[in-house]
Design a protein around this motif. Structure first.
Motif, PDB file in Angstrom:
ATOM      1  N   ASN A 185     -10.883 -18.864  44.450  1.00  0.00           N
ATOM      2  CA  ASN A 185     -11.487 -19.631  43.353  1.00  0.00           C
ATOM      3  C   ASN A 185     -11.043 -19.037  42.021  1.00  0.00           C
ATOM      4  N   MET A 186     -10.375 -19.838  41.210  1.00  0.00           N
ATOM      5  CA  MET A 186      -9.844 -19.359  39.934  1.00  0.00           C
ATOM      6  C   MET A 186     -10.622 -19.904  38.728  1.00  0.00           C
ATOM      7  N   SER A 187     -11.781 -20.510  38.961  1.00  0.00           N
ATOM      8  CA  SER A 187     -12.502 -21.150  37.848  1.00  0.00           C
ATOM      9  C   SER A 187     -12.931 -20.133  36.794  1.00  0.00           C
ATOM     10  N   ASP A 188     -13.402 -18.963  37.207  1.00  0.00           N
ATOM     11  CA  ASP A 188     -13.790 -17.944  36.230  1.00  0.00           C
ATOM     12  C   ASP A 188     -12.578 -17.404  35.478  1.00  0.00           C
ATOM     13  N   ASP A 189     -11.457 -17.281  36.166  1.00  0.00           N
ATOM     14  CA  ASP A 189     -10.246 -16.789  35.505  1.00  0.00           C
ATOM     15  C   ASP A 189      -9.777 -17.765  34.432  1.00  0.00           C
ATOM     16  N   LEU A 190      -9.886 -19.059  34.712  1.00  0.00           N
ATOM     17  CA  LEU A 190      -9.518 -20.065  33.715  1.00  0.00           C
ATOM     18  C   LEU A 190     -10.362 -19.902  32.461  1.00  0.00           C
ATOM     19  N   ARG A 191     -11.645 -19.683  32.643  1.00  0.00           N
ATOM     20  CA  ARG A 191     -12.543 -19.505  31.499  1.00  0.00           C
ATOM     21  C   ARG A 191     -12.257 -18.202  30.751  1.00  0.00           C
ATOM     22  N   GLN A 192     -11.924 -17.158  31.499  1.00  0.00           N
ATOM     23  CA  GLN A 192     -11.766 -15.843  30.880  1.00  0.00           C
ATOM     24  C   GLN A 192     -10.400 -15.625  30.236  1.00  0.00           C
ATOM     25  N   ILE A 231       3.949  -9.747  33.867  1.00  0.00           N
ATOM     26  CA  ILE A 231       3.859  -9.110  35.182  1.00  0.00           C
ATOM     27  C   ILE A 231       3.910 -10.152  36.287  1.00  0.00           C
ATOM     28  N   ILE A 232       3.302 -11.308  36.080  1.00  0.00           N
ATOM     29  CA  ILE A 232       3.456 -12.391  37.060  1.00  0.00           C
ATOM     30  C   ILE A 232       4.930 -12.761  37.173  1.00  0.00           C
ATOM     31  N   GLY A 233       5.626 -12.801  36.034  1.00  0.00           N
ATOM     32  CA  GLY A 233       7.063 -13.079  36.054  1.00  0.00           C
ATOM     33  C   GLY A 233       7.826 -12.035  36.844  1.00  0.00           C
ATOM     34  N   HIS A 244       3.285 -15.295  48.968  1.00  0.00           N
ATOM     35  CA  HIS A 244       3.116 -14.508  47.752  1.00  0.00           C
ATOM     36  C   HIS A 244       3.708 -15.230  46.556  1.00  0.00           C
ATOM     37  N   ASN A 245       4.921 -15.728  46.737  1.00  0.00           N
ATOM     38  CA  ASN A 245       5.570 -16.394  45.610  1.00  0.00           C
ATOM     39  C   ASN A 245       4.816 -17.658  45.211  1.00  0.00           C
ATOM     40  N   GLU A 246       4.341 -18.400  46.204  1.00  0.00           N
ATOM     41  CA  GLU A 246       3.532 -19.587  45.898  1.00  0.00           C
ATOM     42  C   GLU A 246       2.274 -19.197  45.135  1.00  0.00           C
ATOM     43  N   SER A 247       1.695 -18.044  45.484  1.00  0.00           N
ATOM     44  CA  SER A 247       0.438 -17.644  44.855  1.00  0.00           C
ATOM     45  C   SER A 247       0.609 -17.386  43.364  1.00  0.00           C
ATOM     46  N   TYR A 248       1.793 -16.910  42.944  1.00  0.00           N
ATOM     47  CA  TYR A 248       2.020 -16.703  41.516  1.00  0.00           C
ATOM     48  C   TYR A 248       2.040 -18.032  40.775  1.00  0.00           C
ATOM     49  N   SER A 249       2.653 -19.024  41.396  1.00  0.00           N
ATOM     50  CA  SER A 249       2.626 -20.366  40.798  1.00  0.00           C
ATOM     51  C   SER A 249       1.201 -20.896  40.733  1.00  0.00           C
ATOM     52  N   SER A 292      -0.782 -21.793  37.312  1.00  0.00           N
ATOM     53  CA  SER A 292      -1.205 -23.184  37.114  1.00  0.00           C
ATOM     54  C   SER A 292      -2.704 -23.288  36.897  1.00  0.00           C
ATOM     55  N   SER A 293      -3.439 -22.234  37.302  1.00  0.00           N
ATOM     56  CA  SER A 293      -4.894 -22.234  37.144  1.00  0.00           C
ATOM     57  C   SER A 293      -5.331 -21.822  35.742  1.00  0.00           C
ATOM     58  N   VAL A 294      -4.453 -21.152  34.992  1.00  0.00           N
ATOM     59  CA  VAL A 294      -4.908 -20.574  33.725  1.00  0.00           C
ATOM     60  C   VAL A 294      -4.082 -20.962  32.504  1.00  0.00           C
ATOM     61  N   VAL A 295      -2.843 -21.434  32.686  1.00  0.00           N
ATOM     62  CA  VAL A 295      -2.018 -21.769  31.518  1.00  0.00           C
ATOM     63  C   VAL A 295      -1.315 -23.109  31.724  1.00  0.00           C
ATOM     64  N   SER A 296      -0.730 -23.598  30.642  1.00  0.00           N
ATOM     65  CA  SER A 296      -0.020 -24.882  30.672  1.00  0.00           C
ATOM     66  C   SER A 296       1.279 -24.760  31.452  1.00  0.00           C
TER      67      SER A 296
END
Length: 347
Positions: free
Chosen positions: A60-67, A82-84, A123-128, A132-136
């Motif tokens: 669940n990334m809802s809190d991360d989106l807000r933060q 670092i994600i890059g 793992h690579n999918e998880s970075y995407s 996608s959960s927090v930025v444009s």
């Protein structure tokens, strides 16, 4: 050192024995009987790997989106860079694991590398998924460009890029061993300054969804690093002509170079991030290098860094006990998954 090129393993050769005669360059039928393999304890490793199954969108990334918007500018920049970095390292791992399996003549290695390749793809999918959960979309794409445009990151990844491509062009035992050295470094050290950043955010109750995902990746990478280290030792044992002072010197020099580059990268990407001591981070990188050297059957390079200087990390990652397998004595010892703080020495 031998530069004789290997052929890809045949898919099925019924006239050959089921138990392979060698890990690479040997003979086997292609039929896998887990009860009749050269290194029997690798079945337990396979079982642990498949038991680690998870999917990115379970988090669940809802809190991360807000933060995310409330992070400091330095934290947001480090987060994206670092994600890059992680995507740059994990992306090629899927292919490298598959390439190693293509030249492995031991079917148990083929199966284990197939699982590792699948996990690297996750793992690579998880970075995407995280981005996608927090930025444009534009910011997501920019983050994934760092691996091919950031000069410090390009410098940091140059040696591993050269070796991985050398393996593609010249699939020899020497290049397989050298590729495994870089894979062990990648799985066991290159990721860890990045992991530490996300765990440091979690310490402040920030971006906990991201740190949870990172802990899953961390757990996988510990197992990957363990298997690659064992595969390296077994392959070297089966090819004693490679077990030379020249090759040992090459391994140690690659570790030294990689440690220096990782410290340089950490100072670059974490310089203005509150909550991370860069000297402590450098000590942690050397500590991780020592861990990987020991797992590969080599001597430590940094005797002053035998203890983890960042013990707080152990609260944020799954881990395993420190039991080692000595297949040169043909002994298989039990590995067990730990809980709470037991056995977190591996971090």
């Amino acid at each position: 050192m031998s530069k004789a090129l290997l052929d890809k393993a045949k898919t099925l050769e019924p006239m050959n024995p089921n138990k392979s005669t060698a890990l690479f360059g040997g003979q086997s039928s292609g039929i896998l009987n887990w009860n009749d393999i050269k290194y029997p304890h690798w079945y337990q490793m396979y079982k642990r790997l498949v038991g680690n199954y998870w999917q990115a969108d379970e988090i669940n990334m809802s809190d991360d989106l807000r933060q995310f918007a409330s992070l400091t500018e330095e934290e947001r920049d480090a987060y994206l860079r670092i994600i890059g970095l992680l995507s740059t390292l994990d992306g090629p791992q899927t292919r490298t694991a598959l390439l190693l399996s293509l030249y492995a003549t031991d079917p148990s290695v083929q199966s284990i590398m197939a699982v590792i390749a699948q996990q690297e793809a996750v793992h690579n999918e998880s970075y995407s998924y995280v981005l996608s959960s927090v930025v444009s979309l534009d910011e997501q794409n920019a983050s994934f460009q760092f691996g091919r445009t950031d000069p410090i990151l390009l410098k940091r990844n140059e040696a591993i890029t050269e070796q991985y491509n050398a393996f593609v062009e010249e699939p020899s035992i020497e290049n397989i061993l050298k590729t495994m050295v870089y894979t062990a470094l990648l799985e066991g050290m290159f990721f860890y300054s990045g992991f530490a950043f996300f765990y440091s955010l979690a310490r402040k109750n920030k971006m906990v969804g991201t740190s949870t995902m990172i802990s899953y990746i961390n757990r996988d990478e510990l197992e990957h690093g363990r298997f690659i280290s064992e595969l390296f030792r077994a392959t070297l044992h089966e090819n004693p002509e490679m077990n030379t002072e020249v090759f040992s010197d090459w391994v140690y020099s690659r570790f030294q170079e990689s440690v220096d580059l990782e410290i340089e990268w950490s100072k670059y990407v974490l310089a203005n991030v509150d909550g991370i001591d860069l000297d402590e981070m450098a000590g942690y990188i050397k500590y991780r290098a020592n861990k990987m050297l020991r797992m590969m059957g080599l001597d430590e390079m940094y005797p002053e860094h035998t203890e983890n200087p960042m013990k707080w990390i152990r609260a944020y990652a799954d881990n395993f006990d420190g039991t080692k397998t000595d297949f040169f004595e043909q002994k298989s010892r039990q590995y067990t998954k730990t809980s709470d703080l037991n056995g977190f020495d591996d971090l």
